[in-house]
Design a protein around this motif. Structure first.
Motif, PDB file in Angstrom:
ATOM      1  N   LEU A 154      -8.897  -6.694  40.449  1.00 52.29           N
ATOM      2  CA  LEU A 154      -8.961  -6.807  41.685  1.00 52.29           C
ATOM      3  C   LEU A 154      -7.728  -7.600  42.185  1.00 52.29           C
ATOM      4  CD1 LEU A 154     -12.475  -7.765  42.600  1.00 52.29           C
ATOM      5  CD2 LEU A 154     -11.410  -5.712  43.343  1.00 52.29           C
ATOM      6  N   GLU A 155      -7.230  -8.441  40.891  1.00 50.03           N
ATOM      7  CA  GLU A 155      -6.349  -9.203  41.271  1.00 50.03           C
ATOM      8  C   GLU A 155      -4.640  -8.482  41.682  1.00 50.03           C
ATOM      9  OE1 GLU A 155      -8.325  -9.344  38.900  1.00 50.03           O
ATOM     10  OE2 GLU A 155      -8.433 -11.438  38.078  1.00 50.03           O
ATOM     11  N   ALA A 156      -4.765  -7.316  40.792  1.00 49.68           N
ATOM     12  CA  ALA A 156      -3.702  -6.689  40.602  1.00 49.68           C
ATOM     13  C   ALA A 156      -3.200  -5.964  42.084  1.00 49.68           C
ATOM     14  CB  ALA A 156      -3.852  -5.758  39.493  1.00 49.68           C
ATOM     15  N   TYR A 157      -4.119  -5.700  42.728  1.00 48.95           N
ATOM     16  CA  TYR A 157      -3.531  -5.243  44.333  1.00 48.95           C
ATOM     17  C   TYR A 157      -2.618  -6.230  45.001  1.00 48.95           C
ATOM     18  CZ  TYR A 157      -7.483  -1.862  43.769  1.00 48.95           C
ATOM     19  OH  TYR A 157      -8.142  -0.862  43.430  1.00 48.95           O
ATOM     20  N   ASP A 158      -2.967  -7.408  44.840  1.00 45.69           N
ATOM     21  CA  ASP A 158      -2.348  -8.630  45.671  1.00 45.69           C
ATOM     22  C   ASP A 158      -0.946  -8.576  44.674  1.00 45.69           C
ATOM     23  OD1 ASP A 158      -3.807  -8.704  47.838  1.00 45.69           O
ATOM     24  OD2 ASP A 158      -5.137 -10.178  46.865  1.00 45.69           O
TER      25      ASP A 158
END
Length: 569
Positions: A154-158
């Motif tokens: 989930l963090e990788a998108y940002d």
């Protein structure tokens, strides 16, 4: 075993060619490949001869570019000609094939199962640079349709968007594939109705037997109506994982097995990590299908992809032909191998972090943008590094030193200088009252001086202390000259302040730190360095500095202790 004279000459000439080509010490990986190609008798003894080859490379590395060039012209002038023939006339990006009035649309399509690495950064930089050049549109498309094997973070998108902006590659549009599954379903249904896709219930091993034999599986010729029923049951969750696959019909007798009836959708019942998607879908498109649809839907005009993905393009062309679409213009490039990192994958890095091998995605030993940013590598250096690399099908083997050289040009004029003593050893000075040293903040820029209190006790590096002997004279940099009077404990007597005597007596110059300095820890790819530095370092939070005789560092945090991230020499 030892090398023959002919073998040694072969190693030397290819070491020299590698050194001349890249303007730096030869890299053993590149040299070994050329040597083994010319000396097949050494291949079975590669491990035995590697140390001997490394000895020759070490000797070559002692030279400089002019010496390398001269020696190579002497022993193997044909390799100079080979370099000239291969050298492209211009660095940078070649012109795209643009039709008159065409608006360029290009994309970078990562799987967000981790943050950007140096490998993926090339795609970000080059695609965005082309779009800037032609005034087009740059799209970031997250290919996140594998919730199981390459599960998105989930963090990788940002992280991707943040790193793109940091690189000066702001996307004009961001697309998330997991939001667009209904679009893929619609096209799948259309292809089934047209008779170009079918639901296959074969076990993987059984289908491979049919494919290898160039024979259709039993489900290939089922009517579109019956395939639609199976498709509806697939998407409704009535079939178990691996029990059914939607395949695209191609030429079952094609000479390349990879192009025979490839899979387009498979059943995955693992929920997607994005909460807005979750378990909404249990049938997910494979990348060849999803990418083909999106490149058309988003209006791609040009695609740059690895030459290892040529089969993907050939598979996707079937879908384009069936739907009457024109495939985007495609350029292929070779792999880039960084000597310091070798082969790496985001999945492997993720596992290593989870296993505690690394402290996180910004661990200075990792080839991630998060790590490079924290170390103080500037976006301008990274952009120039990849733009000058260009786009070509030849695999590239290159050292991080090339990137460091670009970064050094940018940070050297702005980085203040400081003393940092790692692995410190205390030295006591007699015959001199406490005083204050005032070395310059920068050797060439007029930026003023820093003040360092020098009392009777100072610190020097252990590696310097180990080279001392009783009676030896040294210059404490920007301070004064001393003579060693005792090694255990380490003591020295003040001599004088004269710079002239340093040159006259050929004294070694040793850097130092005050006894009342601040504790400093430097995190680097080679491990941690603990020591003491000047107090003023604490004023450089988030700035780049140069620790004299050590290297450039970025000051990451300042509390009771300074934490710095090593950048490069």
């Amino acid at each position: 075993m030892t090398l023959t004279d002919d073998d040694k000459k072969t190693v030397e000439k290819y070491a020299l060619q590698n050194a001349v080509k890249y303007g730096q010490a030869p890299q053993i990986g590149a040299v070994m490949g050329r040597v083994m190609g010319e000396c097949p008798h050494l291949r079975s003894k590669a491990k035995e001869v590697t140390p001997f080859i490394q000895e020759i490379l070490t000797e070559v590395a002692k030279g400089n570019p002019d010496q390398w060039q001269a020696r190579l012209e002497e022993i193997a002038p044909e390799l100079i000609e080979e370099l000239c023939a291969k050298k492209e006339p211009d660095k940078g990006l070649k012109e795209l094939d643009i039709e008159e009035g065409q608006k360029v649309v290009m994309r970078f399509a990562p799987n967000p199962n981790g943050p950007p690495t140096l490998g993926s950064t090339r795609g970000i930089v080059v695609n965005s640079e082309y779009v800037k050049k032609y005034g087009g549109k740059f799209i970031i498309r997250f290919d996140d349709t594998d919730p199981q094997t390459k599960r998105p973070m989930l963090e990788a998108y940002d992280w991707y968007i943040d790193d793109c902006k940091w690189l000066g590659a702001d996307p004009d549009e961001v697309v998330i594939a997991s939001d667009r599954v209904p679009v893929y379903y619609d096209y799948a249904k259309k292809l089934i109705e047209m008779g170009h896709a079918y639901v296959c219930f074969c076990d993987g091993a059984d289908f491979k037997k049919f494919k290898d034999a160039k024979e259709p599986c039993p489900h290939r010729d089922v009517s579109p109506e019956e395939n639609l029923e199976h498709w509806e049951k697939m998407t409704a969750g009535e079939y178990e994982e691996k029990s059914a696959v939607l395949r695209i019909k191609t030429d079952i007798r094609h000479k390349d097995p990879a192009l025979r009836d490839f899979g387009a959708f498979r059943i995955v019942k693992t929920p997607h990590p994005r909460p807005e998607v979750g378990d909404k879908y249990c049938v997910w498109p494979l990348l060849d299908f999803e990418g083909a649809i999106e490149d058309h839907e988003l209006g791609m005009t040009h695609i740059i992809r690895g030459k290892d993905l040529m089969d993907s393009e050939k598979r996707q062309t079937y879908i384009y032909d069936y739907l009457g679409w024109e495939y985007p213009k495609t350029t292929h490039w070779g792999r880039v191998k960084m000597h310091e990192f070798g082969k790496f994958s985001t999945s492997a890095l993720r596992k290593a972090i989870e296993d505690g091998e690394y402290s996180g995605w910004d661990d200075p030993r990792l080839p991630t943008l998060r790590a490079l940013r924290r170390r103080g590598i500037l976006p301008e250096a990274i952009r120039k590094f990849f733009i000058e690399m260009g786009v070509g099908e030849t695999d590239i083997s290159i050292s991080m030193d090339t990137l460091y050289a670009e970064n050094r040009k940018l940070v050297d004029p702005t980085a203040n200088r400081y003393f940092f003593v790692w692995d410190p050893v205390e030295i006591e000075i007699t015959g001199k009252e406490p005083c204050t040293a005032t070395p310059p903040l920068h050797p060439t820029e007029n930026r003023g001086n820093r003040e360092i209190e020098a009392g009777p006790k100072l610190y020097i590096c252990k590696e310097d202390a180990d080279k001392l002997s009783a009676g030896s004279k040294i210059r404490l940099k920007d301070l004064y000259n001393v003579e060693i009077t005792s090694l255990e404990p380490l003591q020295a007597a003040y001599l004088n302040d004269s710079i002239e005597s340093v040159k006259k007596e050929k004294m070694r110059i040793v850097h130092w730190a005050p006894s009342n300095g601040i504790p400093v820890t430097v995190l680097s790819p080679d491990g941690e360095f603990h020591g003491t530095g000047e107090k003023q370092i604490a004023n450089e939070l988030d700035n780049m500095v140069q620790f004299e005789r050590f290297g450039f560092c970025r000051i990451d945090s300042v509390n009771e202790e300074v934490i710095a991230y090593y950048t490069h020499k």
